[in-house]
Structure formats: C-alpha cells, structure tokens
Scaffold this motif. Structure first.
Motif, PDB file in Angstrom:
ATOM      1  N   PRO A 137       0.937  -1.336   0.047  1.00  0.00           N
ATOM      2  CA  PRO A 137       0.530   0.032  -0.080  1.00  0.00           C
ATOM      3  C   PRO A 137       1.171   1.342   0.246  1.00  0.00           C
ATOM      4  O   PRO A 137       0.441   2.518   0.145  1.00  0.00           O
ATOM      5  N   PHE A 138       1.697   1.626   0.413  1.00  0.00           N
ATOM      6  CA  PHE A 138       3.079   2.213   0.732  1.00  0.00           C
ATOM      7  C   PHE A 138       3.555   3.340  -0.932  1.00  0.00           C
ATOM      8  O   PHE A 138       4.415   3.664  -1.132  1.00  0.00           O
ATOM      9  N   GLU A 139       3.222   1.574  -1.579  1.00  0.00           N
ATOM     10  CA  GLU A 139       3.498   2.314  -3.655  1.00  0.00           C
ATOM     11  C   GLU A 139       5.564   2.418  -3.535  1.00  0.00           C
ATOM     12  O   GLU A 139       5.210   3.487  -4.211  1.00  0.00           O
ATOM     13  N   VAL A 140       5.755   0.921  -2.595  1.00  0.00           N
ATOM     14  CA  VAL A 140       7.876   1.259  -2.975  1.00  0.00           C
ATOM     15  C   VAL A 140       8.559   0.566  -3.202  1.00  0.00           C
ATOM     16  O   VAL A 140       7.365  -0.590  -4.337  1.00  0.00           O
ATOM     17  N   SER A 141       8.979   0.815  -4.499  1.00  0.00           N
ATOM     18  CA  SER A 141      10.148  -0.116  -5.293  1.00  0.00           C
ATOM     19  C   SER A 141      10.920  -1.197  -4.160  1.00  0.00           C
ATOM     20  O   SER A 141      11.356  -0.476  -3.441  1.00  0.00           O
ATOM     21  N   VAL A 142      10.501  -2.024  -4.558  1.00  0.00           N
ATOM     22  CA  VAL A 142      11.249  -3.282  -3.474  1.00  0.00           C
ATOM     23  C   VAL A 142      12.418  -4.116  -4.191  1.00  0.00           C
ATOM     24  O   VAL A 142      12.544  -4.140  -5.481  1.00  0.00           O
ATOM     25  N   THR A 143      14.060  -3.820  -3.981  1.00  0.00           N
ATOM     26  CA  THR A 143      14.978  -4.487  -4.258  1.00  0.00           C
ATOM     27  C   THR A 143      15.374  -5.730  -3.108  1.00  0.00           C
ATOM     28  O   THR A 143      15.542  -5.133  -2.076  1.00  0.00           O
ATOM     29  N   ILE A 144      15.487  -6.735  -3.949  1.00  0.00           N
ATOM     30  CA  ILE A 144      15.817  -8.142  -2.497  1.00  0.00           C
ATOM     31  C   ILE A 144      16.841  -8.592  -3.412  1.00  0.00           C
ATOM     32  O   ILE A 144      17.515  -8.656  -4.556  1.00  0.00           O
ATOM     33  N   VAL A 145      18.103  -8.727  -2.275  1.00  0.00           N
ATOM     34  CA  VAL A 145      19.168  -8.938  -2.457  1.00  0.00           C
ATOM     35  C   VAL A 145      19.148 -10.712  -1.553  1.00  0.00           C
ATOM     36  O   VAL A 145      18.931 -10.670  -0.749  1.00  0.00           O
ATOM     37  N   ARG A 146      19.451 -11.451  -2.529  1.00  0.00           N
ATOM     38  CA  ARG A 146      19.347 -12.774  -2.597  1.00  0.00           C
ATOM     39  C   ARG A 146      20.862 -13.541  -2.114  1.00  0.00           C
ATOM     40  O   ARG A 146      22.134 -12.730  -2.879  1.00  0.00           O
ATOM     41  N   ARG A 147      20.614 -14.664  -2.363  1.00  0.00           N
ATOM     42  CA  ARG A 147      22.132 -15.752  -2.157  1.00  0.00           C
ATOM     43  C   ARG A 147      22.341 -15.724  -3.334  1.00  0.00           C
ATOM     44  O   ARG A 147      23.496 -16.195  -4.005  1.00  0.00           O
ATOM     45  N   THR A 148      21.233 -15.709  -4.434  1.00  0.00           N
ATOM     46  CA  THR A 148      21.509 -15.866  -5.741  1.00  0.00           C
ATOM     47  C   THR A 148      20.606 -15.105  -6.739  1.00  0.00           C
ATOM     48  O   THR A 148      19.591 -15.145  -6.317  1.00  0.00           O
ATOM     49  N   ALA A 149      21.058 -15.097  -7.872  1.00  0.00           N
ATOM     50  CA  ALA A 149      20.620 -14.255  -8.675  1.00  0.00           C
ATOM     51  C   ALA A 149      18.910 -14.964  -8.541  1.00  0.00           C
ATOM     52  O   ALA A 149      18.825 -16.267  -8.878  1.00  0.00           O
ATOM     53  N   GLY A 150      17.926 -14.290  -9.096  1.00  0.00           N
ATOM     54  CA  GLY A 150      16.745 -15.143  -9.251  1.00  0.00           C
ATOM     55  C   GLY A 150      15.376 -14.287  -8.780  1.00  0.00           C
ATOM     56  O   GLY A 150      15.208 -13.931  -8.548  1.00  0.00           O
ATOM     57  N   ASP A 151      14.412 -13.701 -10.207  1.00  0.00           N
ATOM     58  CA  ASP A 151      13.712 -12.587  -9.976  1.00  0.00           C
ATOM     59  C   ASP A 151      12.050 -13.484  -8.689  1.00  0.00           C
ATOM     60  O   ASP A 151      12.150 -14.423  -8.453  1.00  0.00           O
ATOM     61  N   VAL A 152      12.393 -12.735  -7.978  1.00  0.00           N
ATOM     62  CA  VAL A 152      10.887 -12.513  -7.031  1.00  0.00           C
ATOM     63  C   VAL A 152       9.613 -12.358  -7.125  1.00  0.00           C
ATOM     64  O   VAL A 152      10.286 -10.501  -7.451  1.00  0.00           O
ATOM     65  N   PRO A 153       8.663 -12.661  -7.513  1.00  0.00           N
ATOM     66  CA  PRO A 153       7.722 -11.916  -7.529  1.00  0.00           C
ATOM     67  C   PRO A 153       6.927 -10.748  -6.406  1.00  0.00           C
ATOM     68  O   PRO A 153       7.688 -10.908  -5.247  1.00  0.00           O
ATOM     69  N   GLY A 154       6.696  -9.737  -7.413  1.00  0.00           N
ATOM     70  CA  GLY A 154       6.522  -8.036  -6.405  1.00  0.00           C
ATOM     71  C   GLY A 154       7.925  -7.519  -6.389  1.00  0.00           C
ATOM     72  O   GLY A 154       7.925  -5.984  -5.826  1.00  0.00           O
ATOM     73  N   ALA A 155       8.926  -7.871  -6.791  1.00  0.00           N
ATOM     74  CA  ALA A 155      10.216  -7.028  -6.164  1.00  0.00           C
ATOM     75  C   ALA A 155      10.615  -6.734  -7.849  1.00  0.00           C
ATOM     76  O   ALA A 155      10.540  -6.429  -9.098  1.00  0.00           O
ATOM     77  N   ARG A 156      10.439  -5.388  -7.438  1.00  0.00           N
ATOM     78  CA  ARG A 156      10.770  -4.067  -8.614  1.00  0.00           C
ATOM     79  C   ARG A 156      12.858  -5.361  -9.151  1.00  0.00           C
ATOM     80  O   ARG A 156      12.907  -5.152 -10.835  1.00  0.00           O
ATOM     81  N   ARG A 157      13.286  -5.371  -8.229  1.00  0.00           N
ATOM     82  CA  ARG A 157      14.732  -6.119  -9.316  1.00  0.00           C
ATOM     83  C   ARG A 157      15.563  -6.755  -7.755  1.00  0.00           C
ATOM     84  O   ARG A 157      15.012  -6.679  -7.028  1.00  0.00           O
ATOM     85  N   THR A 158      16.139  -7.881  -8.649  1.00  0.00           N
ATOM     86  CA  THR A 158      16.404  -8.806  -7.530  1.00  0.00           C
ATOM     87  C   THR A 158      17.899  -8.967  -8.088  1.00  0.00           C
ATOM     88  O   THR A 158      18.364  -9.884  -9.514  1.00  0.00           O
ATOM     89  N   VAL A 159      18.786  -8.956  -7.128  1.00  0.00           N
ATOM     90  CA  VAL A 159      20.734  -9.044  -7.133  1.00  0.00           C
ATOM     91  C   VAL A 159      20.931 -10.419  -6.389  1.00  0.00           C
ATOM     92  O   VAL A 159      20.660 -10.311  -5.142  1.00  0.00           O
ATOM     93  N   ALA A 160      22.344 -10.822  -6.598  1.00  0.00           N
ATOM     94  CA  ALA A 160      23.019 -11.777  -6.121  1.00  0.00           C
ATOM     95  C   ALA A 160      23.755 -11.487  -4.431  1.00  0.00           C
ATOM     96  O   ALA A 160      24.024  -9.863  -4.816  1.00  0.00           O
ATOM     97  N   ALA A 161      23.693 -11.596  -3.498  1.00  0.00           N
ATOM     98  CA  ALA A 161      24.744 -11.282  -2.550  1.00  0.00           C
ATOM     99  C   ALA A 161      26.373 -10.253  -2.849  1.00  0.00           C
ATOM    100  O   ALA A 161      25.677  -9.586  -2.558  1.00  0.00           O
ATOM    101  N   SER A 162      26.609 -10.476  -3.885  1.00  0.00           N
ATOM    102  CA  SER A 162      27.809 -10.293  -4.788  1.00  0.00           C
ATOM    103  C   SER A 162      27.389  -8.222  -4.790  1.00  0.00           C
ATOM    104  O   SER A 162      28.560  -7.946  -5.344  1.00  0.00           O
ATOM    105  N   GLY A 163      25.988  -8.071  -5.316  1.00  0.00           N
ATOM    106  CA  GLY A 163      25.889  -6.916  -5.550  1.00  0.00           C
ATOM    107  C   GLY A 163      25.596  -6.689  -4.958  1.00  0.00           C
ATOM    108  O   GLY A 163      24.969  -5.153  -5.116  1.00  0.00           O
TER     109      GLY A 163
END
Length: 337
Positions: A180-206
């Motif tokens: 509801p806050f209309e934020v833009s979400v970036t996910i950092v995870r162990r490995t790359a790969g899209d996460v539904p709802g996130a604008r961007r997903t990057v690996a931990a190295s990024g």
C-alpha cells in the motif's frame, strides 16, 4: 472488508508458505512414532495426532523427533543414540544453533530436517514494518523527549526505495505489507533470480551496488558464516545519510560497533533492531545509548503468536511423514538454512 480479512480472528496469523509445499524428491523419511523432546508439550502432541501420527517415547521405533529446545549438543546426543530417527522438526526459523549437526551429516539425505522458517513470517514482517515506520518518523528520539520538540521532523515511507536482504517467507510478507505504500523493492539474495513483487533482484555479491539507492534497508536473511557482518563499516558508509536500517533476522548480520559509530556521527536517519549480538544485549552496551535507535529485545514474534503457528507446522509435517511427503520448511544441511 475483504473476504480474507473477515475470516481472521483478532490477532490470528497464518503460515504463508505452507501452501507452497510439494512432495520431496529422492529419499523420504519412513513413517513411525514421533517423540516430543526434551520435554512434553500437550499442544504439540495434539498437533502430531492431528497430522495422523502417533506420539511415543524415544526408543528404537522412533522415526521422528519434534525438538523443542535450542540445545544442539543435547539433540546430537539423542540422534547419535537413535540412528533410526529419519525426521527432525526444530522450533525456530533460524537454525544456526544446529550447525555442527548439519556439518556432521554432510550430504546424507537423512535425517530430514524441517524448521519453522516461513511460519512466523506474518508477525515478524508486521514488526519489521513497525520498526521501519518508527525509525523514519523519528519515534526513537521523540519517545525519549521530555519537552515539546520543534521543528516537526519525520520521513514518509510512501514511494521510497526499500532494499530487503533475504528472499524467504518473511521477505515476501514484508513486500506484501509494504504494497500500500507503493514502494520500489530490491531483493538481495544468495543467488540471482526473480522474486515476484520485487522491482529488482540481485545476488549477494551485488549488495554494495544497490545500497546507495536504498531509503530503507531491512535485513531478513539467515544467519550463516557468509552473512556475518554483512552490514559493516563499508556498507554503512555506502548508505544514504537519510536511510533507515532495520534488522529482524539475527544480530550477527550487523557490525554493531560500526553501527554505533555511524549513528554517533550523524549517519543514517536511524536504526530499528529486534535482534542483537549477544542476546540479551548487556546493560550499558553502547547501542542502548546510541541516538536514533530503537531496540525491541527480540519480540517480533511472541510465544502467544508463535505457538499456534509452530503447532500447525508440526501438524503439516507429520501429515507429510505419514502421507505424501510434502514437508514444509525443509532445511538444507549443506547450506545451513
């Protein structure tokens, strides 16, 4: 009111990952009696029976263990003396206390380990959002004020860039609550790969590449050797002076000395910590007196919130043990979470 909301009892939480469970491939634990250790618990015994299982004493027939303690050494002794045990349910989402048992097991399929990961996502995510709003609105300082403050201060969450470290059930629930806050979400995870709802997903190295753009950084990652001091002096320096830092994962993800120095130097709008290292955080620790910080003493999920959720996780996994093998919250012993 939505149909979903109208079905909830006041304060009721649900397990958002249970519906994602699928039968496991490969070796499956054999069905058999389940022991509840190291102490009895009527509610969890009822959950075992509701799942179609039988509660029994620890003996040579035991095939499953619901372990209700944090003592990994004691559990290791139990498993060493009862090699026929093929499934172990532990009571928390973070399983770093059992790391030595995972190392000893290596790549062997059994015992299958399941944790509470994901089951506490709703209460923990709710707390993460509360801490985020508190920090942005300056509540740590305002709540300590003893006189009327002027001028008015505070930062709105609407439309901000939110960086979430972690991609599990808690991270996904945080995204749902933030929608509801209309934020833009970036996910950092162990490995790359899209996460539904996130604008961007990057690996931990990024991580260092995306920190400078974040208005809010929320830590929701597992505690492993790789995530120790994930946020240190360099990472804090890379963040905006106006950014908020929230940790509802594990204390060791942050270099606490570096955080105290950053806050003392006026860097960051503030920090919200539900977890620290050590716990309890000793009286007189510099973080207690740091400016612009709120510490909530690991209370994101209270026993009243977690007990029914853990009971449901136990029920679902006992049903998997005696039925289709669709276990929830499977732990990878090699990865450590």
């Amino acid at each position: 009111m939505s149909d979903v909301g109208s079905t909830r009892a006041p304060g009721q939480h649900r397990d958002p990952v249970a519906a994602l469970a699928r039968p496991i491939d490969g070796t499956r634990p054999a069905a058999g009696p389940v022991a509840i250790l190291p102490f009895d618990h009527d509610g969890f015994a009822a959950a075992v029976r509701d799942g179609g299982g039988a509660v029994g004493p620890l003996d040579g027939c035991t095939r499953g263990i619901v372990w209700l303690d944090l003592d990994g050494d004691a559990l290791g002794e139990v498993l060493a003396a009862h090699p026929a045990v093929e499934w172990v349910q532990v009571p928390m989402a973070g399983v770093e206390r059992f790391a030595r048992l995972f190392e000893a097991q290596g790549s062997r399929d059994l015992p299958l380990w399941t944790s509470a990961k994901g089951s506490f996502a709703e209460p923990v995510a709710e707390h993460a959002v509360a801490l985020t709003l508190a920090v942005l609105r300056g509540l740590p300082e305002k709540s300590r004020s003893t006189s009327w403050a002027d001028p008015k201060t505070g930062i709105s969450l609407y439309g901000r860039n939110v960086l979430i470290v972690g991609a599990g059930g808690i991270a996904r629930e945080i995204m749902r609550l933030l929608a509801p806050f209309e934020v833009s979400v970036t996910i950092v995870r162990r490995t790359a790969g899209d996460v539904p709802g996130a604008r961007r997903t990057v690996a931990a190295s990024g991580l260092m590449e995306v920190l400078p753009d974040a208005d809010v950084v929320i830590l929701a990652a597992a505690a492993t050797d790789q995530t120790a001091h994930l946020i240190g002096r360099d990472q804090l320096a890379a963040m905006k002076p106006s950014a908020a830092l929230v940790n509802i994962a594990r204390g060791h993800l942050i270099d606490q000395d570096a955080l105290a120095d950053a806050l003392a130097g006026g860097h960051l709008v503030g920090a919200g910590l539900d977890v620290t290292t050590p716990e309890p955080l000793p009286d007189g620790h510099p973080l207690w007196s740091s400016p612009r910080i709120v510490i909530t003493s690991h209370s994101a999920d209270t026993p009243e919130m977690t007990e029914p959720l853990l009971a449901e996780r136990i029920r679902a996994n006992v049903a998997a043990l005696v039925g289709d093998g669709a276990f929830v919250g499977i732990v990878d012993p090699v990865a450590g979470y």
